[in-house]
Enzyme design. Sequence first.
Site, PDB file in Angstrom:
ATOM      1  N   GLU A   1      89.666  45.695  58.078  1.00  0.00           N
ATOM      2  CA  GLU A   1      89.927  44.589  58.583  1.00  0.00           C
ATOM      3  C   GLU A   1      88.005  44.159  58.478  1.00  0.00           C
ATOM      4  OE1 GLU A   1      92.397  43.151  59.229  1.00  0.00           O
ATOM      5  OE2 GLU A   1      91.093  41.958  60.272  1.00  0.00           O
TER       6      GLU A   1
ATOM      7  N   ASP B   1      95.514  48.215  68.129  1.00  0.00           N
ATOM      8  CA  ASP B   1      95.515  47.571  67.419  1.00  0.00           C
ATOM      9  C   ASP B   1      95.248  49.208  66.226  1.00  0.00           C
ATOM     10  OD1 ASP B   1      94.845  45.412  65.373  1.00  0.00           O
ATOM     11  OD2 ASP B   1      92.255  45.791  66.386  1.00  0.00           O
TER      12      ASP B   1
ATOM     13  N   ASP C   1      83.460  31.382  52.989  1.00  0.00           N
ATOM     14  CA  ASP C   1      83.919  29.591  54.327  1.00  0.00           C
ATOM     15  C   ASP C   1      81.829  30.057  54.532  1.00  0.00           C
ATOM     16  OD1 ASP C   1      83.961  27.614  55.332  1.00  0.00           O
ATOM     17  OD2 ASP C   1      84.874  28.949  57.048  1.00  0.00           O
TER      18      ASP C   1
ATOM     19  N   HIS D   1      89.961  36.325  53.842  1.00  0.00           N
ATOM     20  CA  HIS D   1      90.588  37.051  54.758  1.00  0.00           C
ATOM     21  C   HIS D   1      91.703  37.531  54.034  1.00  0.00           C
ATOM     22  CE1 HIS D   1      90.580  39.758  58.632  1.00  0.00           C
ATOM     23  NE2 HIS D   1      91.842  39.431  58.111  1.00  0.00           N
ATOM     24  N   GLU D   2      92.797  37.348  54.194  1.00  0.00           N
ATOM     25  CA  GLU D   2      93.615  37.403  54.078  1.00  0.00           C
ATOM     26  C   GLU D   2      94.162  37.965  51.945  1.00  0.00           C
ATOM     27  OE1 GLU D   2      94.483  36.458  57.591  1.00  0.00           O
ATOM     28  OE2 GLU D   2      95.444  38.398  56.187  1.00  0.00           O
TER      29      GLU D   2
ATOM     30  N   HIS E   1      91.970  40.514  52.184  1.00  0.00           N
ATOM     31  CA  HIS E   1      92.701  42.543  52.266  1.00  0.00           C
ATOM     32  C   HIS E   1      93.937  43.025  51.208  1.00  0.00           C
ATOM     33  CE1 HIS E   1      92.202  43.288  56.287  1.00  0.00           C
ATOM     34  NE2 HIS E   1      93.220  41.940  56.693  1.00  0.00           N
TER      35      HIS E   1
ATOM     36  N   TYR F   1      94.844  51.736  57.250  1.00  0.00           N
ATOM     37  CA  TYR F   1      94.865  50.137  57.573  1.00  0.00           C
ATOM     38  C   TYR F   1      94.485  51.657  59.135  1.00  0.00           C
ATOM     39  CZ  TYR F   1      95.175  45.552  59.364  1.00  0.00           C
ATOM     40  OH  TYR F   1      94.460  44.054  59.870  1.00  0.00           O
TER      41      TYR F   1
ATOM     42  N   ASP G   1      79.158  28.347  54.884  1.00  0.00           N
ATOM     43  CA  ASP G   1      78.566  27.463  56.485  1.00  0.00           C
ATOM     44  C   ASP G   1      78.141  28.306  57.227  1.00  0.00           C
ATOM     45  OD1 ASP G   1      80.692  25.216  57.337  1.00  0.00           O
ATOM     46  OD2 ASP G   1      81.092  27.319  57.233  1.00  0.00           O
TER      47      ASP G   1
ATOM     48  N   HIS H   1      90.804  45.474  64.434  1.00  0.00           N
ATOM     49  CA  HIS H   1      90.399  44.150  64.718  1.00  0.00           C
ATOM     50  C   HIS H   1      89.338  44.341  65.582  1.00  0.00           C
ATOM     51  CE1 HIS H   1      94.428  43.363  62.745  1.00  0.00           C
ATOM     52  NE2 HIS H   1      93.889  42.193  62.586  1.00  0.00           N
TER      53      HIS H   1
HETATM   54  C1  LIG Z   1      90.500  35.955  60.138  1.00  0.00           C
HETATM   55  C2  LIG Z   1      91.902  36.299  59.281  1.00  0.00           C
HETATM   56  C3  LIG Z   1      93.260  36.874  60.673  1.00  0.00           C
HETATM   57  O1  LIG Z   1      92.336  37.949  61.336  1.00  0.00           O
HETATM   58  O2  LIG Z   1      94.127  36.911  60.443  1.00  0.00           O
HETATM   59  C4  LIG Z   1      94.793  37.884  61.640  1.00  0.00           C
HETATM   60  C5  LIG Z   1      95.449  36.920  63.304  1.00  0.00           C
HETATM   61  C6  LIG Z   1      94.645  35.493  63.282  1.00  0.00           C
HETATM   62  C7  LIG Z   1      96.091  37.383  63.655  1.00  0.00           C
HETATM   63  C8  LIG Z   1      96.538  39.258  63.341  1.00  0.00           C
HETATM   64  C9  LIG Z   1      95.890  40.072  62.363  1.00  0.00           C
HETATM   65  C10 LIG Z   1      95.245  39.016  61.364  1.00  0.00           C
HETATM   66  C11 LIG Z   1      94.786  39.945  59.990  1.00  0.00           C
HETATM   67  O3  LIG Z   1      94.885  39.543  58.862  1.00  0.00           O
HETATM   68  O4  LIG Z   1      94.345  40.577  60.724  1.00  0.00           O
HETATM   69 ZN   LIG Z   2      92.740  40.951  58.523  1.00  0.00          ZN
END
Ligand SMILES: CCC(=O)Oc1c(C)cccc1C(=O)O
Ligand SMILES: [Zn+2]
Length: 311
Positions: free
Chosen positions: A161, A221, A172, A137-138, A141, A152, A174, A226
Amino acid sequence: NTAHDVTAFGTGVFGDRKMFEAQAFEGKFRLFDVTRGDGVVTYDNTTGTNLDVFSLNKMFKDGSAVDAHANAQITYDYYQDTFGRDSVDDNGQVLISAVHVGNNWNNASWNGRQMSYGDGDGLRFHPLAAGLDVAAHEMSHGVVQHTANLIYRGESGALNESFADIFGAMVDRDDWLIGENIMADGTLALRSMEDPTDLIERRTEAPYPDHWSKRYTGTLDNGGVHINSSINNKAAYLISEGGDHFDVAVNGIGRDKTEQIYYRALSLYLTRSSDFSMMREAAIQAAGDLYGSDSDAVAAVEQAYSAVGVY
Ligand SMILES: CCC(=O)Oc1c(C)cccc1C(=O)O
Ligand SMILES: [Zn+2]
């Protein structure tokens, strides 16, 4: 004293043993893999910003460092093998991960240059570096930043997102859950792409939305980046797996075609201010390019976006 790459070993956060490329340097070993692009490097933020993780032998014991490093390599390989993309910028940019960031920080992030992982507080999250889908995920981005660079906030931010979740779930591979192995509070996952309403979103205290009519329209947010990401996540899930959603039947086309459609839409058609409606058009265009304008793929995209109320 030249550095040279070696195969090293370590145990992750949950005690799982793994092997990975590292570097022998000045009589010690460091988590710097020079075999992928211009490098994959992992830093330990405990003792100050961005210090290499060292070990006196080839066995690394810092679980977060081991997981962050191995997960970054897996994600680098996914983009290289699936799309021929060489790191976040398609030019081999060094993939930097920092672990033990903050104090029991319940977060992970991409700050425009590197990935950072908190240790979690043990109540909400386990150390976040343990999540392969979190790392993917990171890093995703970073890929979004170097392609459509979706603003964003609002709908473009929800797409930003969602792309991070989509490729997180494709790496990942599975399941269609995000963060399922790092939750310490007994919840199923951070988010579910399969059924977003399985999980309650903490800010709104409402189930994540699985239809545009249920989108969050407030200012929290960054306008729900998110939260409303789950609408596009559900569409992506339906394109791949199919299903009936609000009386719309979708015939799935599988993960392989779905990931190619989203990567092409992201890298060729979307721009910074693209909204959900433009996402639908970009995915239709990408599916047509790849599989034909009268293909099952185009039909699945049209049906999936109709099923989540995006036209
Ligand atoms: C799946 C990874 C994820 O969502 O990371 C975040 C978390 C845990 C908190 C706040 C922001 C993020 C993000 O990367 O957007
Ligand atoms: Zn994110």
